[in-house]
Design a protein around this motif. Structure first.
Motif, PDB file in Angstrom:
ATOM      1  N   ARG A 156     -27.260 -29.723  35.304  1.00 36.20           N
ATOM      2  CA  ARG A 156     -28.586 -30.099  34.783  1.00 36.20           C
ATOM      3  C   ARG A 156     -28.536 -31.368  33.941  1.00 36.20           C
ATOM      4  O   ARG A 156     -29.424 -32.205  34.001  1.00 36.20           O
ATOM      5  CB  ARG A 156     -29.176 -28.968  33.936  1.00 36.20           C
ATOM      6  N   GLN A 157     -27.482 -31.490  33.123  1.00 33.27           N
ATOM      7  CA  GLN A 157     -27.328 -32.695  32.298  1.00 33.27           C
ATOM      8  C   GLN A 157     -27.214 -33.935  33.179  1.00 33.27           C
ATOM      9  O   GLN A 157     -27.832 -34.962  32.905  1.00 33.27           O
ATOM     10  CB  GLN A 157     -26.056 -32.598  31.435  1.00 33.27           C
ATOM     11  N   MET A 158     -26.393 -33.828  34.252  1.00 38.25           N
ATOM     12  CA  MET A 158     -26.227 -34.945  35.160  1.00 38.25           C
ATOM     13  C   MET A 158     -27.550 -35.315  35.824  1.00 38.25           C
ATOM     14  O   MET A 158     -27.917 -36.478  35.910  1.00 38.25           O
ATOM     15  CB  MET A 158     -25.198 -34.593  36.247  1.00 38.25           C
ATOM     16  N   PHE A 159     -28.276 -34.287  36.272  1.00 38.03           N
ATOM     17  CA  PHE A 159     -29.563 -34.526  36.921  1.00 38.03           C
ATOM     18  C   PHE A 159     -30.558 -35.161  35.954  1.00 38.03           C
ATOM     19  O   PHE A 159     -31.281 -36.074  36.310  1.00 38.03           O
ATOM     20  CB  PHE A 159     -30.162 -33.209  37.456  1.00 38.03           C
ATOM     21  N   ALA A 160     -30.569 -34.654  34.729  1.00 40.54           N
ATOM     22  CA  ALA A 160     -31.509 -35.172  33.731  1.00 40.54           C
ATOM     23  C   ALA A 160     -31.243 -36.655  33.474  1.00 40.54           C
ATOM     24  O   ALA A 160     -32.167 -37.465  33.399  1.00 40.54           O
ATOM     25  CB  ALA A 160     -31.396 -34.380  32.431  1.00 40.54           C
ATOM     26  N   HIS A 161     -29.960 -37.000  33.375  1.00 43.94           N
ATOM     27  CA  HIS A 161     -29.585 -38.391  33.112  1.00 43.94           C
ATOM     28  C   HIS A 161     -30.052 -39.309  34.247  1.00 43.94           C
ATOM     29  O   HIS A 161     -30.735 -40.305  34.019  1.00 43.94           O
ATOM     30  CB  HIS A 161     -28.068 -38.502  32.925  1.00 43.94           C
ATOM     31  N   VAL A 162     -29.707 -38.958  35.482  1.00 42.00           N
ATOM     32  CA  VAL A 162     -30.040 -39.834  36.606  1.00 42.00           C
ATOM     33  C   VAL A 162     -31.558 -39.861  36.860  1.00 42.00           C
ATOM     34  O   VAL A 162     -32.122 -40.879  37.229  1.00 42.00           O
ATOM     35  CB  VAL A 162     -29.235 -39.466  37.884  1.00 42.00           C
ATOM     36  N   THR A 163     -32.226 -38.742  36.572  1.00 40.16           N
ATOM     37  CA  THR A 163     -33.685 -38.688  36.734  1.00 40.16           C
ATOM     38  C   THR A 163     -34.368 -39.662  35.773  1.00 40.16           C
ATOM     39  O   THR A 163     -35.314 -40.362  36.132  1.00 40.16           O
ATOM     40  CB  THR A 163     -34.210 -37.249  36.480  1.00 40.16           C
TER      41      THR A 163
END
Length: 213
Positions: free
Chosen positions: A67-74
């Motif tokens: 989720r952290q990775m997704f949040a960053h790239v989003t």
């Protein structure tokens, strides 16, 4: 100048990189051809389209990390005007998608096809590993869906794409996006539009210098 983009259609940074290159080219007055080159982040077969969130949680040590990775790239993508909806995304093997881009290139529709594939994967939750879905996407940009389906069900371009994927590895392309300018200068990662613009100008200068000697 030819710009080759090594990318995978399920790679968010490749989507961002494509958008930034478009932004750079909008303010670049040189003559440029863009070619899309295939790269697979994960060539392993996908038995069934599972949610990407689930697959990434398994790969990166838990849902929280994913989720952290997704949040960053989003967040980064949003800054470039792109909407990413990871909750809808499903994992797919992209080999057929790369064959489709090759088909679209022959019909002069490569950029539209690549854009449609990114949108399908990142915002519409489409399984870009499904030949049926790929044919529908192709129809959506004005290609003949029935012809695309026939093409995908044949083994046309299978050897070509396999050879191009191998060539990328031999060139040392290990992360994407990788932009290759004028066949010999590599820029890796989703660089800012300004950085890409500077690279274009520098390569243009070097190349014109090289030709005058």
């Amino acid at each position: 100048m030819e710009i080759e983009i090594y990318a995978d259609v399920v790679c968010p940074w490749c989507y961002i990189g494509k958008r930034r290159l478009e932004e750079a080219l909008a303010s670049y007055d040189g003559d440029v051809t863009v070619r899309y080159r295939p790269f697979q982040l994960d060539p392993s077969p996908v038995a069934e389209p599972r949610p990407l969130v689930e697959a990434m949680a398994a790969k990166f040590g838990g849902p929280e990390r994913a989720r952290q990775m997704f949040a960053h790239v989003t967040q980064v993508a949003a800054g470039d005007g792109l909407r990413l909806d990871f909750d809808r995304a499903v994992i797919a093997n992209t080999f057929d998608a790369h064959r489709l881009v090759s088909y679209a290139t022959d019909h002069g529709r490569a950029a539209d096809m690549v854009e449609a594939l990114y949108q399908a994967h990142f915002t519409q939750g489409v399984d870009v590993g499904s030949r049926e879905a790929l044919a529908t996407l192709a129809g959506g940009i004005g290609l003949d869906a029935a012809d695309v389906r026939r093409f995908l069900d044949s083994d046309e371009r299978t050897a070509d794409i396999a050879a191009e994927l191998a060539a990328a590895r031999e060139l040392g392309v290990t992360s994407v996006p990788t932009f290759v300018l004028a066949g010999k200068y590599a820029v890796t990662g989703a660089q800012e539009a300004q950085t890409l613009l500077a690279a274009l100008a520098e390569v243009e200068q070097r190349e014109s210098g090289a030709h005058s000697h």
